[in-house]
Design a protein around this motif. Structure first.
Motif, mmCIF file in Angstrom:
data_model
loop_
_atom_site.group_PDB
_atom_site.id
_atom_site.type_symbol
_atom_site.label_atom_id
_atom_site.label_comp_id
_atom_site.label_asym_id
_atom_site.label_seq_id
_atom_site.Cartn_x
_atom_site.Cartn_y
_atom_site.Cartn_z
ATOM 1 N N PHE A 115 -6.703 11.324 -1.924
ATOM 2 C CA PHE A 115 -7.969 11.766 -1.321
ATOM 3 C C PHE A 115 -9.065 11.978 -2.360
ATOM 4 O O PHE A 115 -10.210 12.235 -2.007
ATOM 5 C CB PHE A 115 -7.755 13.063 -0.522
ATOM 6 C CG PHE A 115 -7.241 14.203 -1.366
ATOM 7 C CD1 PHE A 115 -8.115 15.119 -1.935
ATOM 8 C CD2 PHE A 115 -5.874 14.350 -1.584
ATOM 9 C CE1 PHE A 115 -7.637 16.156 -2.720
ATOM 10 C CE2 PHE A 115 -5.391 15.388 -2.371
ATOM 11 C CZ PHE A 115 -6.280 16.295 -2.945
ATOM 12 N N THR A 116 -8.708 11.888 -3.654
ATOM 13 C CA THR A 116 -9.701 12.066 -4.717
ATOM 14 C C THR A 116 -10.308 10.715 -5.088
ATOM 15 O O THR A 116 -9.799 9.663 -4.688
ATOM 16 C CB THR A 116 -9.041 12.680 -5.963
ATOM 17 O OG1 THR A 116 -7.880 11.921 -6.295
ATOM 18 C CG2 THR A 116 -8.645 14.129 -5.708
ATOM 19 N N ASN A 117 -11.401 10.760 -5.839
ATOM 20 C CA ASN A 117 -12.008 9.514 -6.315
ATOM 21 C C ASN A 117 -12.437 9.716 -7.765
ATOM 22 O O ASN A 117 -13.602 9.574 -8.116
ATOM 23 C CB ASN A 117 -13.202 9.131 -5.425
ATOM 24 C CG ASN A 117 -13.450 7.637 -5.445
ATOM 25 O OD1 ASN A 117 -12.713 6.878 -6.093
ATOM 26 N ND2 ASN A 117 -14.479 7.190 -4.759
ATOM 27 N N ILE A 158 0.873 -1.177 0.000
ATOM 28 C CA ILE A 158 0.000 0.000 0.000
ATOM 29 C C ILE A 158 0.907 1.223 0.000
ATOM 30 O O ILE A 158 1.804 1.337 0.844
ATOM 31 C CB ILE A 158 -0.913 0.035 1.250
ATOM 32 C CG1 ILE A 158 -1.833 -1.200 1.287
ATOM 33 C CG2 ILE A 158 -1.739 1.325 1.284
ATOM 34 C CD1 ILE A 158 -2.696 -1.295 2.550
ATOM 35 N N VAL A 159 0.695 2.107 -0.949
ATOM 36 C CA VAL A 159 1.490 3.343 -1.033
ATOM 37 C C VAL A 159 0.537 4.524 -0.870
ATOM 38 O O VAL A 159 -0.325 4.745 -1.738
ATOM 39 C CB VAL A 159 2.243 3.451 -2.373
ATOM 40 C CG1 VAL A 159 3.157 4.674 -2.370
ATOM 41 C CG2 VAL A 159 3.051 2.175 -2.663
ATOM 42 N N THR A 160 0.654 5.270 0.219
ATOM 43 C CA THR A 160 -0.254 6.409 0.416
ATOM 44 C C THR A 160 0.175 7.568 -0.478
ATOM 45 O O THR A 160 1.358 7.744 -0.773
ATOM 46 C CB THR A 160 -0.292 6.865 1.893
ATOM 47 O OG1 THR A 160 0.948 7.492 2.241
ATOM 48 C CG2 THR A 160 -0.550 5.695 2.840
ATOM 49 N N GLY A 161 -0.789 8.339 -0.935
ATOM 50 C CA GLY A 161 -0.499 9.494 -1.786
ATOM 51 C C GLY A 161 0.242 9.102 -3.041
ATOM 52 O O GLY A 161 1.342 9.592 -3.300
ATOM 53 N N SER A 162 -0.367 8.217 -3.847
ATOM 54 C CA SER A 162 0.404 7.621 -4.942
ATOM 55 C C SER A 162 -0.233 7.796 -6.319
ATOM 56 O O SER A 162 0.050 7.027 -7.224
ATOM 57 C CB SER A 162 0.658 6.145 -4.643
ATOM 58 O OG SER A 162 -0.532 5.496 -4.275
ATOM 59 N N ASN A 163 -1.061 8.823 -6.484
ATOM 60 C CA ASN A 163 -1.550 9.083 -7.849
ATOM 61 C C ASN A 163 -0.676 10.125 -8.556
ATOM 62 O O ASN A 163 -1.016 10.612 -9.624
ATOM 63 C CB ASN A 163 -3.035 9.498 -7.854
ATOM 64 C CG ASN A 163 -3.287 10.805 -7.126
ATOM 65 O OD1 ASN A 163 -2.389 11.362 -6.513
ATOM 66 N ND2 ASN A 163 -4.515 11.290 -7.191
ATOM 67 N N SER A 164 0.497 10.421 -7.948
ATOM 68 C CA SER A 164 1.383 11.448 -8.506
ATOM 69 C C SER A 164 2.768 11.297 -7.871
ATOM 70 O O SER A 164 2.925 10.627 -6.853
ATOM 71 C CB SER A 164 0.768 12.820 -8.175
ATOM 72 O OG SER A 164 1.719 13.813 -7.950
ATOM 73 N N GLY A 165 3.759 11.896 -8.494
ATOM 74 C CA GLY A 165 5.072 12.100 -7.878
ATOM 75 C C GLY A 165 5.801 10.854 -7.398
ATOM 76 O O GLY A 165 5.803 9.815 -8.070
#
Ligand code: NAD
Length: 256
Positions: free
Chosen positions: A36-38, A8-15
């Motif tokens: 935090f987006t969907n 599990i990688v938190t904050g992983s839709n970027s960077g």
């Protein structure tokens, strides 16, 4: 082998988070992406990684500024073998002008979330008999810069939490370490260039050369691929006795 394990990688839709997720998927790991987006794009990104790398990649929405959602992320995923606490935000301002809500948000997302996800993930790792907790701290977890009070405080906190997590799991096949990147050219860094330009009265190129990379002796940004490779190494058997420490990927910043 890491094949078939779940990260599990938190904050992983970027960077950096996305970079770590991609290196993990390439290595055959199943990956949970998070932010935090969907949005449709979030789920499409997961589907694309799944298809490209032939592993299971899913996207789970959870706001890392909220304790219940941090813990919920771990439970919805059914636990994990590898937890990468990466979600983070930045705000740049002198202490006397630093907005209280920015302070609270940075402490919540950059520090508190790692406590909540780790607390929720450890029971699952203990049940599985193996685990890796990898906290993405920063060179600012070991050193300071003006105008980054909340970020520097949160990142030093993450390094402290890393040591305690390592001690509490020391006799188990679970490790916890922090990766301390110097500057990586991601959307987070891109976004602080305008504020830093204002603080120092400099143009973009001057900020990059004379403020950001002035402390990075390599005079080069680290890449998200390099950070993914470091996370993979910490997940490997070669790193089984590495715990409670920091690995700097900072072009020599902390050697200065
Ligand atoms: P980024 O802005 O590209 O990525 C941050 C990620 O966190 C994004 O996926 C974003 O959606 C997510 N996020 C933000 N708020 C969230 C929330 N409330 N809940 C869930 N997810 C949330 O930034 P980045 O540069 O890739 O930073 C990733 C981590 O690396 C951060 O912890 C940052 O402090 C750290 N870091 C970055 C650098 C750098 O130079 N870029 C250097 C050292 C450390």
């Amino acid at each position: 082998s890491l094949q078939g394990k779940t990260a599990i990688v938190t904050g992983s839709n970027s960077g950096i988070g996305l970079g770590v997720a991609i290196e993990f998927a390439k290595a055959g790991l199943n990956v949970v992406l998070n932010s935090f987006t969907n949005n449709d794009e979030d789920h499409a990104l997961a589907a694309k990684l799944s298809e490209e790398h032939g592993t299971h990649v899913q996207y789970i929405k959870a706001d890392m500024s909220k304790a219940e959602e941090c813990r919920g992320l771990i439970e919805i995923a059914g636990g994990c073998d590898i937890l990468v606490n990466n979600a983070g935000i930045q705000h740049v301002a002198p202490i006397q002008d630093f907005p209280t809500e920015k302070w609270d948000a940075i402490i919540a997302i950059n520090l508190n979330s790692a406590f909540h996800t780790t607390a929720a993930a450890l029971p699952h790792m203990r049940e599985r008999g193996w685990g890796r907790v990898i906290n993405i701290a920063s060179a600012h977890g070991l050193t300071a810069s003006p105008f980054k009070s909340a970020y520097v405080a949160a990142k030093h906190g993450v390094v402290g939490l890393t040591k305690v997590t390592a001690l509490e799991t020391a006799e188990e096949p679970i490790t916890c370490n922090a990766i301390c990147p110097g500057y990586v050219l991601t959307p987070l860094v891109e976004a602080q260039i305008p504020d830093t330009m204002k603080e120092y009265g400099m143009d973009r190129e001057e900020v990059i050369k004379n403020v950001m990379l002035t402390r990075q002796p390599s005079k080069d940004f680290a890449t998200v691929e390099q950070l993914g490779g470091t996370a993979l190494f910490l997940s490997s058997d070669a790193a089984a006795q590495i715990t409670g420490t920091t690995i700097s990927v900072d072009g020599g910043w902390t050697a200065l």
